[in-house]
Design a protein around this motif. Structure first.
Motif, PDB file in Angstrom:
ATOM      1  N   ASN A 166      33.701  -9.592  26.805  1.00 10.24           N
ATOM      2  CA  ASN A 166      33.202 -10.927  26.490  1.00 10.24           C
ATOM      3  C   ASN A 166      34.357 -11.865  26.134  1.00 10.24           C
ATOM      4  OD1 ASN A 166      33.780 -10.778  23.624  1.00 10.24           O
ATOM      5  ND2 ASN A 166      31.934  -9.533  23.361  1.00 10.24           N
ATOM      6  N   PRO A 167      34.101 -13.156  25.959  1.00 11.39           N
ATOM      7  CA  PRO A 167      35.187 -14.103  25.661  1.00 11.39           C
ATOM      8  C   PRO A 167      35.936 -13.819  24.366  1.00 11.39           C
ATOM      9  CG  PRO A 167      33.260 -15.282  26.447  1.00 11.39           C
ATOM     10  CD  PRO A 167      32.831 -13.857  26.214  1.00 11.39           C
ATOM     11  N   GLY A 168      35.299 -13.105  23.432  1.00 14.23           N
ATOM     12  CA  GLY A 168      35.979 -12.769  22.189  1.00 14.23           C
ATOM     13  C   GLY A 168      37.224 -11.934  22.405  1.00 14.23           C
ATOM     14  N   TYR A 169      37.276 -11.213  23.525  1.00 18.40           N
ATOM     15  CA  TYR A 169      38.428 -10.364  23.841  1.00 18.40           C
ATOM     16  C   TYR A 169      39.721 -11.170  23.812  1.00 18.40           C
ATOM     17  CZ  TYR A 169      41.479  -7.247  26.539  1.00 18.40           C
ATOM     18  OH  TYR A 169      42.525  -6.457  26.965  1.00 18.40           O
ATOM     19  N   TYR A 170      39.671 -12.400  24.305  1.00 16.69           N
ATOM     20  CA  TYR A 170      40.875 -13.243  24.341  1.00 16.69           C
ATOM     21  C   TYR A 170      40.810 -14.418  23.373  1.00 16.69           C
ATOM     22  CZ  TYR A 170      37.863 -15.973  27.482  1.00 16.69           C
ATOM     23  OH  TYR A 170      36.809 -16.675  28.032  1.00 16.69           O
TER      24      TYR A 170
END
Length: 340
Positions: A166-170
């Motif tokens: 998900n976007p939280g990864y980056y």
């Protein structure tokens, strides 16, 4: 049971009246009353269940009103302590849903990714998003490159049935990581209890690498021919929440156990064929180059028998826990990655 009690009471009343025999009309009347009572009770039960389900769904839906970049922010800002799915917002305003672990070591852990082996027999084929879905190709050293790009895929609820990112990864600026090894296809509400291993770091190592794995792998790219055995990435000690060093060691093949030290998480470990695995989750290689048997992820170019998200966990027969093969439990478990 209630039917028999009611019938018994009717019999007592009839006995008191001096008669053991009831007329057919009386029996029909009793049955009608019992049927009516049971119907009313079932209707009340259904209404209660429907009301309970609606209230639960409404409560879960209300989570979309919270504004936060991470599960830690949700915990700190709104004082929420229940594990489950929550909505987060990126710096650019993108809203996405993910799982929050609000209980382990104080809670506030955000699920950002899962590595799930779609087919242990597939060699960099469809489903191997953390290595390559384009085959074992020397012209594509980084494979799909998902350790260091902004691609997203999968769903939080299906993170043990498919790869997830998900976007939280980056987007999240975190300090520590937590890792759960959860058997494939387990439903979200049972992940915690079903996990064969759960552990986390507590030394805030991510602050040294930009706050997330996206930035870490920018500094330590996962690709072929990166250098010598001593050129691998960093390793950090872990704290066990479920399991221990010995149980971690036994989840891998007997040949592998002599090459690593359990109780760590390691990044970009290099094997004898000069390919770099992304993560050695739970272990630190110390005396060997055969990291493909106990590390996950990587680029798009390996020895032909090693390519894939779990590169060579099945070297000596799938799941037999012999030779270089990882155990069935480890091979058939998704690796869930959390930030805090």
């Amino acid at each position: 049971m209630l039917y028999h009690i009611f019938l018994f009471l009717v019999v007592l009343v009839l006995v008191e009246r001096g008669s053991f025999a009831a007329s057919p009309l009386e029996i029909v009347s009793v049955n009608e009353q019992l049927a009516h009572t049971e119907a009313v009770r079932n209707d009340e039960t259904n209404q209660t269940l429907a009301r309970t389900n609606f209230e639960r769904l409404e409560r879960l839906s209300n989570r979309s009103r919270y504004v936060a970049r991470s599960c830690k922010e949700i915990r700190d800002r709104y004082n929420l302590r229940e594990d489950g799915l929550y909505y987060l917002t990126t710096a650019n305003g993108m809203v996405y849903q993910t799982f929050c672990d609000m209980t382990t070591a104080g809670g506030g852990w955000t699920l950002v990714a899962s590595v799930h082996e779609n087919s242990i027999y597939g060699r960099c084929t469809v489903g191997d998003r953390w290595s390559s879905q384009q085959g074992n190709n020397a012209a594509l050293l980084d494979g799909d490159g998902n350790w260091s790009n902004r691609n997203t895929f999968g769903t939080a609820e299906g993170a043990t049935s498919d790869d997830y990112k998900n976007p939280g990864y980056y987007d999240i600026a975190a300090e520590d990581m937590s890792v759960w090894h959860v058997p494939n296809n387990f439903p979200l509400e049972h992940w915690n209890l079903a996990a064969i291993l759960r552990y986390h770091t507590d030394n805030r190592f991510l602050r040294l690498y930009g706050g997330n794995l996206f930035q870490l792998f920018k500094q330590y790219p996962v690709r072929y021919n990166v250098g010598s055995y001593n050129n691998r990435g960093p390793a950090f000690p872990i704290v066990y929440d479920h399991g221990d060093r010995e149980s971690t060691r036994l989840l891998y093949g007997p040949n592998s156990r002599g090459e690593f030290q359990p109780g760590f998480i390691t990044f970009r470990a290099i094997n004898n064929e000069r390919a770099a695995m992304a993560i050695c989750s739970g272990v630190k290689p110390v005396s060997g180059w055969n990291t493909e048997h106990y590390c996950i992820g990587g680029g798009g170019y390996f020895h032909p028998d090693q390519c894939g998200d779990f590169p060579s966990f099945d070297w000596d027969r799938l799941g037999k826990g012999q030779g270089w093969s990882a155990s069935k439990e480890m091979t058939e478990a998704a690796v869930l990655l959390f930030y805090r």
